[in-house]
Design an enzyme around this catalytic site. Structure first.
Site, PDB file in Angstrom:
ATOM      1  N   ASP A   1     -40.281  31.225  24.006  1.00  0.00           N
ATOM      2  CA  ASP A   1     -39.111  30.732  24.795  1.00  0.00           C
ATOM      3  C   ASP A   1     -38.311  31.784  25.145  1.00  0.00           C
ATOM      4  O   ASP A   1     -37.210  31.905  24.518  1.00  0.00           O
ATOM      5  CB  ASP A   1     -38.487  29.584  24.197  1.00  0.00           C
TER       6      ASP A   1
ATOM      7  N   HIS B   1     -33.828  20.091  29.646  1.00  0.00           N
ATOM      8  CA  HIS B   1     -34.587  19.143  30.371  1.00  0.00           C
ATOM      9  C   HIS B   1     -33.857  18.193  31.356  1.00  0.00           C
ATOM     10  O   HIS B   1     -34.040  17.933  32.325  1.00  0.00           O
ATOM     11  CB  HIS B   1     -35.258  18.045  29.465  1.00  0.00           C
TER      12      HIS B   1
ATOM     13  N   GLY C   1     -44.282  20.592  20.844  1.00  0.00           N
ATOM     14  CA  GLY C   1     -43.366  19.542  20.380  1.00  0.00           C
ATOM     15  C   GLY C   1     -43.077  19.857  18.929  1.00  0.00           C
ATOM     16  O   GLY C   1     -43.658  20.513  18.163  1.00  0.00           O
TER      17      GLY C   1
ATOM     18  N   SER D   1     -46.461  23.896  30.097  1.00  0.00           N
ATOM     19  CA  SER D   1     -45.286  22.913  30.198  1.00  0.00           C
ATOM     20  C   SER D   1     -45.782  21.616  30.200  1.00  0.00           C
ATOM     21  O   SER D   1     -46.904  21.072  30.505  1.00  0.00           O
ATOM     22  CB  SER D   1     -44.770  23.517  31.877  1.00  0.00           C
TER      23      SER D   1
ATOM     24  N   GLU E   1     -46.864  25.584  12.120  1.00  0.00           N
ATOM     25  CA  GLU E   1     -45.631  26.058  12.314  1.00  0.00           C
ATOM     26  C   GLU E   1     -44.371  25.799  11.360  1.00  0.00           C
ATOM     27  O   GLU E   1     -43.466  26.610  11.191  1.00  0.00           O
ATOM     28  CB  GLU E   1     -44.943  25.594  13.773  1.00  0.00           C
TER      29      GLU E   1
ATOM     30  N   ARG F   1     -43.267  15.730  32.918  1.00  0.00           N
ATOM     31  CA  ARG F   1     -42.475  14.867  32.560  1.00  0.00           C
ATOM     32  C   ARG F   1     -42.311  13.767  33.857  1.00  0.00           C
ATOM     33  O   ARG F   1     -42.471  14.367  34.876  1.00  0.00           O
ATOM     34  CB  ARG F   1     -41.107  15.281  32.462  1.00  0.00           C
TER      35      ARG F   1
ATOM     36  N   HIS G   1     -50.345  24.626  18.679  1.00  0.00           N
ATOM     37  CA  HIS G   1     -49.324  24.964  17.565  1.00  0.00           C
ATOM     38  C   HIS G   1     -49.980  24.513  16.388  1.00  0.00           C
ATOM     39  O   HIS G   1     -50.119  23.292  16.325  1.00  0.00           O
ATOM     40  CB  HIS G   1     -48.084  24.269  18.167  1.00  0.00           C
TER      41      HIS G   1
HETATM   42  C1  6MZ Z   1     -39.856  26.868  19.049  1.00  0.00           C
HETATM   43  N1  6MZ Z   1     -41.085  26.318  18.703  1.00  0.00           N
HETATM   44  C2  6MZ Z   1     -41.709  25.560  19.358  1.00  0.00           C
HETATM   45  N2  6MZ Z   1     -42.547  24.729  18.762  1.00  0.00           N
HETATM   46  C3  6MZ Z   1     -42.930  23.588  19.282  1.00  0.00           C
HETATM   47  N3  6MZ Z   1     -43.026  23.509  20.493  1.00  0.00           N
HETATM   48  C4  6MZ Z   1     -42.109  24.175  21.207  1.00  0.00           C
HETATM   49  C5  6MZ Z   1     -41.540  25.148  20.716  1.00  0.00           C
HETATM   50  N4  6MZ Z   1     -40.906  25.676  21.739  1.00  0.00           N
HETATM   51  C6  6MZ Z   1     -41.035  25.268  22.859  1.00  0.00           C
HETATM   52  N5  6MZ Z   1     -41.857  24.006  22.445  1.00  0.00           N
HETATM   53  C7  6MZ Z   1     -42.304  22.804  23.508  1.00  0.00           C
HETATM   54  O1  6MZ Z   1     -41.980  23.241  24.931  1.00  0.00           O
HETATM   55  C8  6MZ Z   1     -41.094  22.143  25.382  1.00  0.00           C
HETATM   56  C9  6MZ Z   1     -40.281  22.803  26.430  1.00  0.00           C
HETATM   57  O2  6MZ Z   1     -40.888  23.428  27.580  1.00  0.00           O
HETATM   58  P1  6MZ Z   1     -41.595  22.509  28.754  1.00  0.00           P
HETATM   59  O3  6MZ Z   1     -40.551  21.584  29.098  1.00  0.00           O
HETATM   60  O4  6MZ Z   1     -42.851  22.047  27.937  1.00  0.00           O
HETATM   61  O5  6MZ Z   1     -41.813  23.567  29.859  1.00  0.00           O
HETATM   62  C10 6MZ Z   1     -40.387  21.691  24.320  1.00  0.00           C
HETATM   63  O6  6MZ Z   1     -39.903  20.385  24.596  1.00  0.00           O
HETATM   64  C11 6MZ Z   1     -41.324  21.458  23.156  1.00  0.00           C
HETATM   65  O7  6MZ Z   1     -42.334  20.419  23.469  1.00  0.00           O
HETATM   66 ZN    ZN Z   2     -44.664  27.270  21.106  1.00  0.00          ZN
END
Ligand code: 6MZ
Ligand code: ZN
Length: 353
Positions: A287, A67, A174, A99, A204, A102, A201
């Site tokens: 991711d 970020h 998140g 996404s 998890e 922000r 989610h």
């Molecule tokens: C690994 N498991 C996960 N569990 C929960 N939330 C996740 C995540 N992986 C990613 N994010 C969410 O995606 C954001 C980054 O992308 P964006 O800035 O939104 O594009 C992270 O800050 C989190 O809020």
């Molecule tokens: Zn995810």
């Protein structure tokens, strides 16, 4: 690349669970680092390599670093454009990017301009003829609470009406150890009532049974991870029954869960549980940048771990079409595309398995 790897890359795929800033490739990270050398960030701080594992906490630290690198409209435009093209090059024909909007005081970025920029990147790729249909889910970061969630939903509703169908839903994500779903329920309900689709989610981490039960009452249109829903890992049969009765598709991200240490190894991934139930499951990357993977690799890993034939893999990717948030017309187009591509993949002997 061996023939098997070629099969998985050529396999047409649907990606439904991809966080924009978690999907940034090594090449794009290098470009960002050279734009901001004063931050002293190295690529090793933004990715979890082969064989490495982290706690979920450490994964969220990685997002904080990314970020910092992505904080202007220009960065977001580049990141989103690169990510879309990389998914297309990996054989993804339909992508739902998610996404979290922000705002950054220093650069003048606002939540509104954040969403506008992602939409601009999608439109740009479309104009350039990139062979992929991309939609956008606006994400709610659970740690930010009720007010921000409502603000995000209001923005998403506005863009659902003005983006020519590109904004289709809401993601709830998140750090799962922070906040509680009950505070977000009114915002999620409002989103649902306005016609936005919900991908949440869910479970998890262990010990979120009450929250999962509450959120399932909405119900969501899709579930992210659902790692601890089933009784074998401390979930409950009644949660499973709800998911099954409502036929809520589950987005499964093997490498993310293994590297983030929420499942012990690929063979013990809950893909097996839900796949054997015949429940709609969709393989996704989560991711791809942070976890150093791509969707072809996730399909290949699922196949090799659980002994799926190429035909079974094909079926899995084809069935994912039914879980997209895009309209019925798009589903039909995708199904035709899959039918057109089938002979190409299966008429060559070397692809047969
Ligand atoms: C690994 N498991 C996960 N569990 C929960 N939330 C996740 C995540 N992986 C990613 N994010 C969410 O995606 C954001 C980054 O992308 P964006 O800035 O939104 O594009 C992270 O800050 C989190 O809020
Ligand atoms: Zn995810």
């Amino acid at each position: 690349m061996d023939n098997d790897a070629v099969f998985y890359r050529e396999l047409p795929k649907v990606e439904l669970h991809a966080h924009l800033n978690g999907s940034v490739s090594a090449q794009t990270i290098e470009k960002l680092i050279s734009r901001k050398p004063h931050l002293n960030i190295e690529h090793s701080m933004t990715a979890i390599g082969k064989g490495q594992r982290r706690t979920l906490d450490e994964c969220f630290e990685v997002f904080r670093v990314i970020h910092k690198l992505v904080d202007t409209e220009e960065d977001i435009l580049m990141v989103a454009t690169d990510v879309i093209k990389e998914f297309a090059a990996d054989g993804v024909k339909y992508l739902e990017l998610r996404s979290t909007p922000r705002e950054e005081r220093d650069t003048g970025l606002t939540k509104r301009s954040y969403i506008e920029t992602v939409i601009k990147a999608i439109q740009k790729c479309k104009e350039e003829g990139v062979d992929i249909d991309v939609r956008f889910l606006v994400a709610i970061d659970r740690r930010n609470g009720t007010e921000v969630a409502l603000e995000t939903v209001n923005l998403a509703e506005e863009f659902m009406l003005s983006s020519d169908g590109l904004v289709v839903g809401i993601d709830l994500s998140g750090d799962p150890t922070v906040g509680h779903g009950k505070d977000l329920l009114p915002a999620l309900q409002k989103a649902k009532n306005s016609g936005l689709k919900l991908s949440l989610h869910l479970s998890e981490i262990p010990s979120q049974l009450d929250e999962s039960d509450l959120l399932l009452s909405l119900p969501p249109d899709r579930i992210g991870h659902g790692t601890f829903l089933h009784p074998e890992v401390g979930g409950s049969q009644s949660l499973v029954d709800k998911v099954v009765q409502k036929k809520i598709p589950i987005e499964l991200c093997l490498t993310s869960n293994v590297k983030g240490n929420t499942v012990p190894c690929y063979a013990k991934h809950h893909f097996k549980y839900w796949y054997e139930l015949g429940h709609p499951t969709v393989l996704c990357t989560d991711d791809k940048g942070v976890f150093c993977t791509d969707l072809s690799q996730e399909y290949q890993l699922a196949a090799s771990t659980f002994g799926l034939s190429h035909e079974a893999v094909w079926k899995l990717s084809q069935q994912a079409i039914d879980s997209i948030f895009g309209p019925e017309t798009v589903k039909q187009q995708l199904k035709e595309k899959w039918n057109d591509l089938h002979p190409q993949l299966f008429n060559f002997n070397f692809f047969k398995k």
